[in-house]
Design an enzyme around this catalytic site. Structure first.
Site, PDB file in Angstrom:
ATOM      1  N   SER A 164       0.877  -1.079   0.096  1.00  0.00           N
ATOM      2  CA  SER A 164       0.148  -0.240   0.616  1.00  0.00           C
ATOM      3  C   SER A 164       0.899   1.205   0.498  1.00  0.00           C
ATOM      4  O   SER A 164       1.939   1.041   0.294  1.00  0.00           O
ATOM      5  CB  SER A 164      -0.528   0.175   1.170  1.00  0.00           C
ATOM      6  OG  SER A 164      -1.859   1.136   1.692  1.00  0.00           O
ATOM      7  N   TYR A 178      -1.167  -0.490  10.777  1.00  0.00           N
ATOM      8  CA  TYR A 178      -0.870  -0.679   9.359  1.00  0.00           C
ATOM      9  C   TYR A 178      -0.069  -0.422   8.636  1.00  0.00           C
ATOM     10  O   TYR A 178       0.563  -1.897   7.529  1.00  0.00           O
ATOM     11  CB  TYR A 178      -2.834  -0.358   8.284  1.00  0.00           C
ATOM     12  CG  TYR A 178      -2.463  -0.500   7.072  1.00  0.00           C
ATOM     13  CD1 TYR A 178      -3.352  -2.149   6.243  1.00  0.00           C
ATOM     14  CD2 TYR A 178      -2.996   0.790   6.356  1.00  0.00           C
ATOM     15  CE1 TYR A 178      -3.597  -1.890   5.202  1.00  0.00           C
ATOM     16  CE2 TYR A 178      -2.831  -0.026   5.126  1.00  0.00           C
ATOM     17  CZ  TYR A 178      -2.894  -0.797   4.521  1.00  0.00           C
ATOM     18  OH  TYR A 178      -3.529  -1.521   2.864  1.00  0.00           O
TER      19      TYR A 178
END
Length: 312
Positions: A164, A178
């Site tokens: 990501s 995350y």
């Protein structure tokens, strides 16, 4: 590279490996029953691949396989897989090789959030364990279960790991758990690609940064699959995960124009980039490249580098 991140045309892949023919290949997609994974599965099927969809949710897996089988009969099957468990990814690989004798494309795509943001010292150990178990160990388990067999087979192959931009390019302070897990995926994949370049002339790797708009995926509700043994026991950070609609509304209220990504189109694009052996699979990189230059300048000054601004 073109402005949207599509691979340049040419006789050879961008990594120096020959392009991989998707038609008649065998592909495995973890987290493939919905969201980005389902878009990748559809893209593979449309390109002529046989696809094994691996997912932890039986009902969603069955629904996806049934729906896509209607237009691609005989070329899609599903296997319930828990990527946290190396025995489960080994069983997936056993099934694929026993059934098809090869795996040409492996998409380690399964991922979760951390269950909300907040200061990292207010998170619980189980927040870290759950997020890293899926996002990092899930990718590592996929690599360990499949790559050795891919190399031994001598078949052309490619591994695509989903990272990501939120962490993979630069830290996101308000989503530290995350983001740091996705930074690990970027590092892991780069190391994997270098090792494969040394050991193989037919197997390569790519890192995929979902991009091109806000994505309506199961990541926003990933807590639905959180194992009981990894549930919070201390009350959490006081923040909870947002739904896709809540995130979209928050960004719009902050003055941002929100583009919603077409996940099926994204899946087709990812498959095309992987087939051309493009290492970094990402779109809209102009802002990211500027950030990376500013980070390099700060490191040169021995300063704290700027972080990824999510605009929240």
């Amino acid at each position: 590279m073109s402005g949207d991140g599509a691979p340049e045309s040419g006789a050879g892949g961008m990594s120096g490996l020959p392009p991989l023919e998707v038609a008649d290949s065998v592909a495995v997609v973890t987290g493939g029953a919905n969201g980005i994974g389902r878009g990748i599965v559809r893209g593979l099927l449309e390109a002529g691949a046989t696809v094994v969809v691996a997912d932890i949710e039986q009902d969603v897996l069955d629904t996806t396989v049934a729906a896509l089988s209607a237009s691609h009969p005989g070329r899609i099957t599903g296997v319930v897989t828990n990527v946290i468990d190396d025995a489960s990814t080994d069983a997936l690989a056993d099934h694929v090789y026993a059934t098809y004798g090869r795996c040409n494309l492996l998409f380690n795509n399964a991922g979760v959030g951390s269950g909300g943001g907040g200061r990292m010292w207010t998170h619980e150990p189980n927040d870290w364990r759950w997020c890293y178990s899926v996002n990092v160990f899930g990718v590592a388990n996929g690599v360990m279960s499949f790559v050795g067999r891919m190399l031994e087979s001598g078949e052309p192959g490619h591994v695509v790991n989903t990272s990501s931009g939120d962490g993979g390019f630069a830290p996101v302070p308000n989503a530290a758990v995350y983001a740091s897990s996705k930074a690990a995926v970027s590092c892991l994949t780069e190391a994997l690609a270098h090792q494969l370049a040394e050991d193989s002339e037919v197997v390569g790797a790519s890192v995929f940064y979902p991009s091109g708009g806000l994505m309506d995926t199961g990541l926003f509700t990933s807590h639905r699959n959180r194992p009981t043994e990894l549930e919070r026991v201390r009350g959490g950070t006081g923040r909870t995960s947002m739904t896709f609609t809540q995130m979209k509304d928050l960004l719009e209220k902050g003055g941002r124009e929100v583009k919603v990504a077409d996940l099926d189109e994204m899946g087709r694009w990812v498959v095309d980039c992987a087939s051309q052996r493009q290492y970094v699979i990402a779109r809209d990189l102009d802002t990211t490249i500027d950030l990376l230059h500013r980070r390099a300048d700060a490191i040169d000054r021995r300063d704290l580098p700027p972080h990824h601004q999510m605009g929240l």
